[in-house]
Design a protein around this motif. Sequence first.
Motif, PDB file in Angstrom:
ATOM      1  N   SER A 234       0.873  -1.066   0.182  1.00 36.01           N
ATOM      2  CA  SER A 234      -0.103   0.112  -0.188  1.00 36.01           C
ATOM      3  C   SER A 234       0.970   1.349   0.081  1.00 36.01           C
ATOM      4  O   SER A 234       0.472   2.254  -0.445  1.00 36.01           O
ATOM      5  N   GLU A 237       5.502   3.751  -4.073  1.00 35.62           N
ATOM      6  CA  GLU A 237       5.619   4.938  -4.578  1.00 35.62           C
ATOM      7  C   GLU A 237       4.699   5.038  -5.897  1.00 35.62           C
ATOM      8  O   GLU A 237       4.819   4.068  -6.663  1.00 35.62           O
ATOM      9  N   VAL A 238       3.905   6.098  -5.998  1.00 37.78           N
ATOM     10  CA  VAL A 238       2.933   6.191  -7.400  1.00 37.78           C
ATOM     11  C   VAL A 238       3.591   7.341  -8.126  1.00 37.78           C
ATOM     12  O   VAL A 238       3.353   8.450  -7.663  1.00 37.78           O
ATOM     13  N   GLN A 265      -8.484   9.878  -2.759  1.00 32.93           N
ATOM     14  CA  GLN A 265      -6.997   9.624  -2.191  1.00 32.93           C
ATOM     15  C   GLN A 265      -6.952   8.209  -2.732  1.00 32.93           C
ATOM     16  O   GLN A 265      -5.684   7.858  -3.068  1.00 32.93           O
ATOM     17  N   GLN A 268      -5.352   7.465  -5.973  1.00 29.55           N
ATOM     18  CA  GLN A 268      -3.899   7.799  -6.136  1.00 29.55           C
ATOM     19  C   GLN A 268      -2.821   6.661  -5.479  1.00 29.55           C
ATOM     20  O   GLN A 268      -1.789   7.194  -5.462  1.00 29.55           O
ATOM     21  N   LYS A 269      -3.780   5.751  -4.810  1.00 33.38           N
ATOM     22  CA  LYS A 269      -2.610   4.989  -4.242  1.00 33.38           C
ATOM     23  C   LYS A 269      -2.858   3.499  -4.464  1.00 33.38           C
ATOM     24  O   LYS A 269      -3.948   3.321  -4.906  1.00 33.38           O
TER      25      LYS A 269
END
Length: 423
Positions: A234, A237-238, A265, A268-269
């Motif tokens: 989780s 890095e994106v 949120q 983006q993860k």
Amino acid sequence: MELYQELCREIEERKEEMVQLCSEMVKIPSETPPSDTRRMADYVSEYIRKEIKGAEVCFYEKEPPVKNLVVKIDSGNPGKRLVFNGHLDTYPVGNQKLWSQSPWSGSVKDGFVWGRGSSDMKGGIACFITAARVLAEHKELWKGEVVLTLAGDEEAMGDRGTQYLLDTVEEASGDAMICADVGAPDSLRFGQKGLLWIRLDAVGRSAHGAHLHKGVSAINRLIEVIRRVNSEVSALEVNMPEDVRRAILDGAEISEQGAGPGETQILQKVTVNFGTIKGGTSPNLVPDSANAEADIRIPAGVSIADITKKIEEILAETEGVTYTVLRAYEANWSDPADVLFQIVKEKSEEVLQKEVVVTFRVGASDARLYRLGKGIPTINCGLTPYGLGGPDEHVSVDEMVKIAKIHLLSALEFLNLYPKGTP
């Protein structure tokens, strides 16, 4: 504008027929599993042959009982091909005792159509079929072709449905695709997160529960890996493309009104959900085997390879645990600046009389198959689902009228832009 208003009135005049079409489709069970769409495909084909002038209807079947349908409407003039895609199958009904009426009632009351599949997505199919009826009656207003791809097996990832059509039927592909799967009319979706389903298998050494020193718990090994996958995967890095991130952030306020706070949120993860865990045979025995299955959703900017690399690093440090990939596909998106999105956004705002955003989608749809396999610009433009996947599923009649108008006006605009065969 007067012409568009007149065409929208034609949608309104067909409101009762559109609602009845949705209702009749809901009355036909088509749960996945087993995705038996034979009766659905037959009913829809009969309706289209009767109501849409000049429509060519063909059936395609990779493996029974999944029956797919492709409908082509040719304007008679060379131009682009616009595809509308929808799935004929539904979620399972579940516990019927929790429903206030039959899941297959198709009843119309309080401004809604009720029953399994009403929102996901027989309502959306009724919308674009109604739009196609109007287009077929005004072929002088557009060029090219309109194709409807109606597939089974979507709830099982579409291998026997939309994927099979794209692999084998030339007409199933086009210059652009509008997917009428559920969402919200004011939140159009240009992409969706990827997916990785894994199973972890742990082995240990059995012993009596009073003699822990003689055994090794497979469950304990599994729990440690689950803990690390939850926390470390989780936290990956994106590296999200800036145009994708900007679209998500710009659409956050409106999108979260329908999708709920927190959607921005998790878009983006990486998210991890362990949905099953099994192991052991008795409280007083050290378990020698255990397994768990996880659903990992992948944002733009992270690959399946990134995630499996991290999982393998974790397993290399934990004895007795292996993993298997059950399902996988990458995050996928079309260019949010593509002309298709400009058109559908503009027409949505005209019909809804409010601001509309173009953003990313959390869940899956067959739209990904058009993007990943064919590189076809694809947008999700569908109805708001009520009771999605649960009891008393229903869909708004007024919203169906609006979506049908958006589908119609978007098709007219797209099919008159730079048609093929012209300078």
